[in-house]
Design a protein around this motif. Structure first.
Motif, PDB file in Angstrom:
ATOM      1  N   PRO A  56     -40.554  40.012  25.264  1.00 11.98           N
ATOM      2  CA  PRO A  56     -40.630  40.104  23.639  1.00 11.98           C
ATOM      3  C   PRO A  56     -42.271  40.540  23.249  1.00 11.98           C
ATOM      4  O   PRO A  56     -42.520  39.784  23.094  1.00 11.98           O
ATOM      5  N   VAL A  57     -41.438  40.842  21.876  1.00 13.18           N
ATOM      6  CA  VAL A  57     -42.377  41.608  21.303  1.00 13.18           C
ATOM      7  C   VAL A  57     -42.707  41.537  19.692  1.00 13.18           C
ATOM      8  O   VAL A  57     -41.434  42.741  19.354  1.00 13.18           O
ATOM      9  N   TRP A  58     -43.588  40.748  19.101  1.00 12.92           N
ATOM     10  CA  TRP A  58     -43.166  40.518  17.738  1.00 12.92           C
ATOM     11  C   TRP A  58     -43.070  42.174  17.010  1.00 12.92           C
ATOM     12  O   TRP A  58     -43.827  42.619  16.412  1.00 12.92           O
ATOM     13  N   ASN A  59     -41.983  42.436  15.902  1.00 10.34           N
ATOM     14  CA  ASN A  59     -41.877  42.869  15.332  1.00 10.34           C
ATOM     15  C   ASN A  59     -41.078  43.424  14.262  1.00 10.34           C
ATOM     16  O   ASN A  59     -39.787  43.903  14.684  1.00 10.34           O
ATOM     17  N   PRO A  60     -41.830  42.876  12.786  1.00  9.33           N
ATOM     18  CA  PRO A  60     -39.783  43.531  11.833  1.00  9.33           C
ATOM     19  C   PRO A  60     -39.904  44.113  11.247  1.00  9.33           C
ATOM     20  O   PRO A  60     -39.127  44.077  10.859  1.00  9.33           O
ATOM     21  N   PRO A 115     -35.838  47.664  14.601  1.00 10.58           N
ATOM     22  CA  PRO A 115     -34.379  46.071  15.134  1.00 10.58           C
ATOM     23  C   PRO A 115     -34.891  46.294  16.604  1.00 10.58           C
ATOM     24  O   PRO A 115     -35.167  46.581  16.960  1.00 10.58           O
ATOM     25  N   SER A 116     -34.034  44.769  16.761  1.00  5.21           N
ATOM     26  CA  SER A 116     -34.207  44.762  17.571  1.00  5.21           C
ATOM     27  C   SER A 116     -33.478  44.638  19.272  1.00  5.21           C
ATOM     28  O   SER A 116     -32.281  45.322  18.748  1.00  5.21           O
ATOM     29  N   THR A 117     -34.175  45.372  20.225  1.00  2.24           N
ATOM     30  CA  THR A 117     -33.030  46.388  21.006  1.00  2.24           C
ATOM     31  C   THR A 117     -32.352  45.487  22.356  1.00  2.24           C
ATOM     32  O   THR A 117     -31.795  45.887  23.289  1.00  2.24           O
ATOM     33  N   GLU A 118     -32.969  44.885  21.953  1.00  3.14           N
ATOM     34  CA  GLU A 118     -32.537  43.224  23.215  1.00  3.14           C
ATOM     35  C   GLU A 118     -31.397  42.318  22.999  1.00  3.14           C
ATOM     36  O   GLU A 118     -31.261  42.011  21.669  1.00  3.14           O
ATOM     37  N   SER A 119     -30.818  42.663  23.770  1.00  8.70           N
ATOM     38  CA  SER A 119     -29.983  41.120  23.604  1.00  8.70           C
ATOM     39  C   SER A 119     -29.737  39.680  24.707  1.00  8.70           C
ATOM     40  O   SER A 119     -29.802  39.814  25.755  1.00  8.70           O
TER      41      SER A 119
END
Length: 373
Positions: A293-297, A300-304
């Motif tokens: 994972p890469v932190w980018n607030p 939106p997260s595209t990972e489940s």
């Protein structure tokens, strides 16, 4: 069987354990014989005990002394409120009965150690209910541990609890004595003995504890709808330090709303992999399959993240956890089967609860010394 009019004693120990054993035709032993349990129900409320005995066609008595004087009764089981357990177990030891009791075994360490020493001196067999070890989810977790899946275990995080209604506009799901310290209530006294044996058996002995207990809801309503002051803690937040440097953080609360898959979950993180175990399920993620994972607030997260874990398969039929331990104890009494969950193990749990409460009161980390037999 003393205290089986309560929820746990009735459903888990009587119906789903001993009566389930009878329904399956008894407990087969290695020599080809079959053990057939004959429960005798006893309790403080004669009408409730009688109604339960008549419902299941069992013997009963309103008087514990009479039952303990009966030579045909070989085992004394106690699932009463904690405050009533110690004197009843003392009577059973004096009567020469084998013991199987719920936890905590006493309201304090001195009482728990006294019971263990009395039982040892009497030469009787004794056991303490440690049901969480036999849950399907934790048995799957043990499978991963025994197979070396985690490499070096780094940490354990546990979340347990749910919202117990105050009792004013919805009936509470737990008895009111649980929230009165004078009656032996309190979530630390209730749950720390569980966490002690789970951590001890799976990851190693607890060597230090730092805890904070609190009463989030100071006003509740009892079974008759009468308001009362909640004098016992309803939440406990603890950090346990284990042998080998493993850190275990466990939150226990009757004032939390559930946003997890099961009411109890442990996450175990190791150098080679991680797992999340609940009451029934256990999911794992190996080092080789761990995403990056890469932190980018700002996006939106595209990972489940949950979909990136695999399920530990059942590979077996898992029976009721209480029944499994009952079977082991009965084999221990009748055929000298292996057994390790005795009153000394129960005393370790009482000691951890006592130290947790003291840690909270004093606001400091406390060492957990070896238990001297």
């Amino acid at each position: 069987m003393n205290g089986v009019t309560g929820r746990m004693g009735h459903r888990q120990h009587l119906v789903r354990s001993l009566l389930a054993l009878r329904e399956q035709g008894g407990l087969p032993l290695d020599d080809g014989t079959v053990l057939w349990p004959e429960p005798v129900l006893v309790g403080r409320s004669a009408p409730r005990v009688r109604a339960l005995a008549e419902r299941y066609g069992l013997a009963w008595s309103p008087d514990l002394d009479t039952v303990l004087a009966d030579d045909t009764v070989e085992i004394y089981f106690d699932a009463q409120v904690t405050a009533a357990r110690e004197p009843a177990v003392q009577k059973a030891i004096a009567a020469g009965k084998h013991l199987y009791v719920e936890k905590p075994t006493a309201v304090g360490l001195a009482g728990a150690l006294d019971l263990a020493r009395r039982a040892q001196d009497a030469g009787i067999k004794h056991g303490v209910v440690q049901d969480k070890l036999f849950l399907p989810g934790l048995r799957k977790l043990r499978r991963l541990l025994d197979g070396g899946f985690f490499g070096r275990v780094l940490s354990v995080r546990g979340e347990f609890g749910y919202w117990v209604f105050e009792g004013d506009w919805q009936p509470a799901q737990r008895p009111s004595w649980n929230y009165r310290a004078e009656d032996g209530g309190g979530i630390a006294s209730d749950m720390f003995p569980h966490w002690e044996y789970v951590l001890h058996e799976l990851f190693g002995p607890v060597r230090a504890v730092q805890a904070r207990v609190t009463t989030h809801l100071p006003r509740r309503w009892d079974e008759s709808g009468t308001p009362y002051e909640a004098t016992a803690d309803d939440a406990a937040y603890a950090l346990f330090e284990l042998d080998g440097g493993v850190l275990a953080q466990i939150n226990s609360s009757w004032a939390v709303r559930v946003h997890r898959d099961e009411l109890l979950e442990f996450q175990v993180d190791g150098t080679e992999g991680s797992a999340v175990a609940g009451l029934r399920r256990c999911r794992f993620q190996h080092r080789a399959g761990t995403p990056k994972p890469v932190w980018n607030p700002d996006l939106p997260s595209t990972e489940s993240f949950r979909d990136q874990w695999q399920e530990v398969p059942d590979n077996d039929a898992f029976d009721n956890a209480f029944k499994v331990q009952w079977e082991l104890f009965l084999r221990h009494v009748v055929a000298d089967g292996p057994w390790q969950w005795d009153l000394w193990a129960g005393a370790r749990g009482v000691r951890l609860a006592e130290l947790g409460l003291r840690s909270s009161a004093e606001g400091r980390r406390l060492p957990v010394p070896e238990l001297t037999r």
